[in-house]
Design a protein around this motif. Structure first.
Motif: not given
Length: 517
Positions: A109-130
């Motif tokens: 759970e910890r790694e999956l949650t961290a992954m979601l945070k990292s993706v959001r911070e760098q790409f947001g949704s549809r691959g755009t910065p968040a």
């Protein structure tokens, strides 16, 4: 955020779906696929933001899927799922643009949650910065700079940058986890906001410079030198900027930073590569924790043979664990760690994955619950120094081996356990019933009778078996002659050693060395 799960094992897909409360994380699982061909069809049909992609699958594997995503320019971020043996495939996946990777055996759970945070911070949704720690990307310039870091260098004419002798500089706050403790939980955002304000202010009057905060710990500075013809003059200017930023943050925020500086590149098309180079340079702080500035051009380039040797050490360590050869494992671990210090060929996150995988294997053999293994690994998250991390894991491995030994021998009397522990430490020395009787204040006959009764074999059979197991490890190292090995494990002469070795293994020492090495 929309996620597609791709794995040919139904239990893995179920495990991922059950691992966390995806809805609470703001995630919609849009579907599942069991092979690469189905995955590509569903990526097109469901338009996910992220695909969790297994490497080894039928019909079309994960590497082929990544190539197709890249060729078709599909707007999706791929997180690769691998087993512990797939490092070669993982490296290929990252080269093809995978955002990150997970080892399936220790995914949690910890790694999956961290992954979601990292993706959001760098790409947001549809691959755009968040959003970042300093707030949402609030203007078009930041959007353009984000895009440039990831290979989309359009509209950079709207920034202050010009083509010519360009550099990317990345910097992060040194000892961030310690620094952030100065702030209450509800005021932690003050730190990144202050960093952004200070750096933006001191760079505001500089020509051909742009600043972008990536997250609460890390920032990027873009520097072009179109008016300077000399690379030396360009690098001198970059160094001036770096010193100016470091001094200002030390003075106004009382923080130290660590910097990674790319090699020079000629035009906007080199920004993505420069970003990767700066990140590679910055990652070397793991091996040099007291250094503040790392230049990509100063790094020693690694040959393919270096990576193969690192993989070979890993394979040998795993074999030693499967064979319950703890001494051999610790010897190989030392060689691997020394090799990494010398070559610096693995990044921190990959080194951690190896240590966690080895810990998982040791835990499996000793009956340690997976949750306990994860807790042990989590305890080392704030260690970002290779020597400290290796020392911490080494101590943990030795503790695990010791606990396993006690667990395996817990049914024996204290006297028998004492004899076994003494034998483990002193097997190269001369051992006798009289010696054990004197050591533990009992009669030699009692030692012999009790040991055979509890262990099921005579004491000297046990000692010889132990010595032969130690000898089998040493025979794999050609630095030692056979007569050296005999002496090292407690035999007075090579002939006696050969007789005992043949008895317990069915081979002569020479034959065994030829078969095993």
């Amino acid at each position: 955020m929309r996620i597609l799960i791709v794995d040919d094992e139904p239990l893995v897909r179920i495990g991922i779906k059950s691992a966390i409360d995806w809805e609470a994380q703001g995630v919609d699982i849009v579907g599942e696929a069991g092979d690469g061909e189905e995955a590509l069809r569903m990526i097109t049909a469901t338009e996910p933001d992220v695909v969790l992609l297994d490497i080894k699958m039928p019909k079309m594997d994960g590497i082929e899927v990544l190539r197709a995503i890249k060729d078709r320019q599909l707007p999706v971020q791929a997180i690769v799922l691998s087993s512990f043996d797939d490092m070669t495939y993982v490296k290929e996946a990252l080269k093809l643009g995978a955002f990150d990777y997970f080892h399936k055996p220790d995914m949690n759970e910890r790694e999956l949650t961290a992954m979601l945070k990292s993706v959001r911070e760098q790409f947001g949704s549809r691959g755009t910065p968040a959003q970042t720690g300093a707030g949402a990307v609030g203007n078009r310039k930041e959007q353009i700079l984000y895009d440039a870091l990831h290979g989309h260098d359009h509209d950079l004419h709207e920034t202050r940058l010009k083509e010519g002798n360009m550099y990317v500089v990345l910097f992060k706050i040194r000892n961030y986890h310690t620094v952030i403790q100065r702030y209450a939980k509800e005021t932690e955002s003050i730190l990144p906001n202050t960093v952004q304000n200070v750096v933006s202010e001191i760079l505001s009057t500089e020509k051909e410079v742009e600043y972008l905060q990536l997250d609460e710990q890390c920032s990027a500075v873009f520097i072009s030198n179109s008016e300077l013809k000399s690379l030396l003059a360009s690098l001198t200017r970059v160094n001036k900027m770096v010193q100016m930023i470091s001094s200002a943050l030390k003075r106004f925020v009382n923080i130290d930073i660590v910097l990674g500086i790319s090699d020079w590149f000629a035009d906007f098309g080199g920004i993505r590569k420069g970003y990767e180079q700066a990140g590679t340079a910055l990652a070397h702080q793991f091996y040099h924790p007291d250094t503040s500035i790392f230049y990509y051009q100063h790094l020693k380039q690694k040959s393919e043979s270096v990576y193969k040797q690192a993989d070979a050490y890993l394979s040998q360590m795993k074999s030693a664990l499967r064979e319950d050869s703890n001494d051999r494992f610790m010897e190989l671990l030392s060689k691997w760690e020394k090799f990494l210090e010398q070559e610096e060929c693995m990044e921190e996150k990959d080194v951690r994955k190896v240590y966690e995988g080895l810990l998982f294997m040791i835990g499996e053999s000793s009956g340690t619950p997976g949750s306990a293994v994860q807790e042990d690994a989590a305890a080392f998250e704030e260690i970002h120094d290779f020597q400290q991390l290796s020392a911490a894991y080494r101590a943990l491995f030795e503790e695990r081996f010791k606990n396993r030994y006690h667990l395996e021998h817990k049914g024996y009397s204290q006297l028998t356990r004492n004899i076994m522990e003494y034998t483990e430490e002193h097997y190269p020395e001369s051992l006798s019933l009289k010696l054990f009787g004197d050591l533990f204040h009992v009669s030699p006959n009692y030692v012999s009778r009790l040991f055979k009764q509890e262990v099921g074999q005579g004491l000297f059979d046990y000692i010889n078996e132990l010595r032969i197991e130690k000898a089998k490890v040493l025979l794999k190292d050609y630095r030692y002659k056979i007569y050296d090995v005999a002496e090292m494990v407690g035999f007075n002469n090579q002939a006696h050693f050969a007789i005992v070795f043949q008895k317990y293994t069915g081979f002569s020492p020479k034959q065994y060395r030829k078969e095993e090495v």
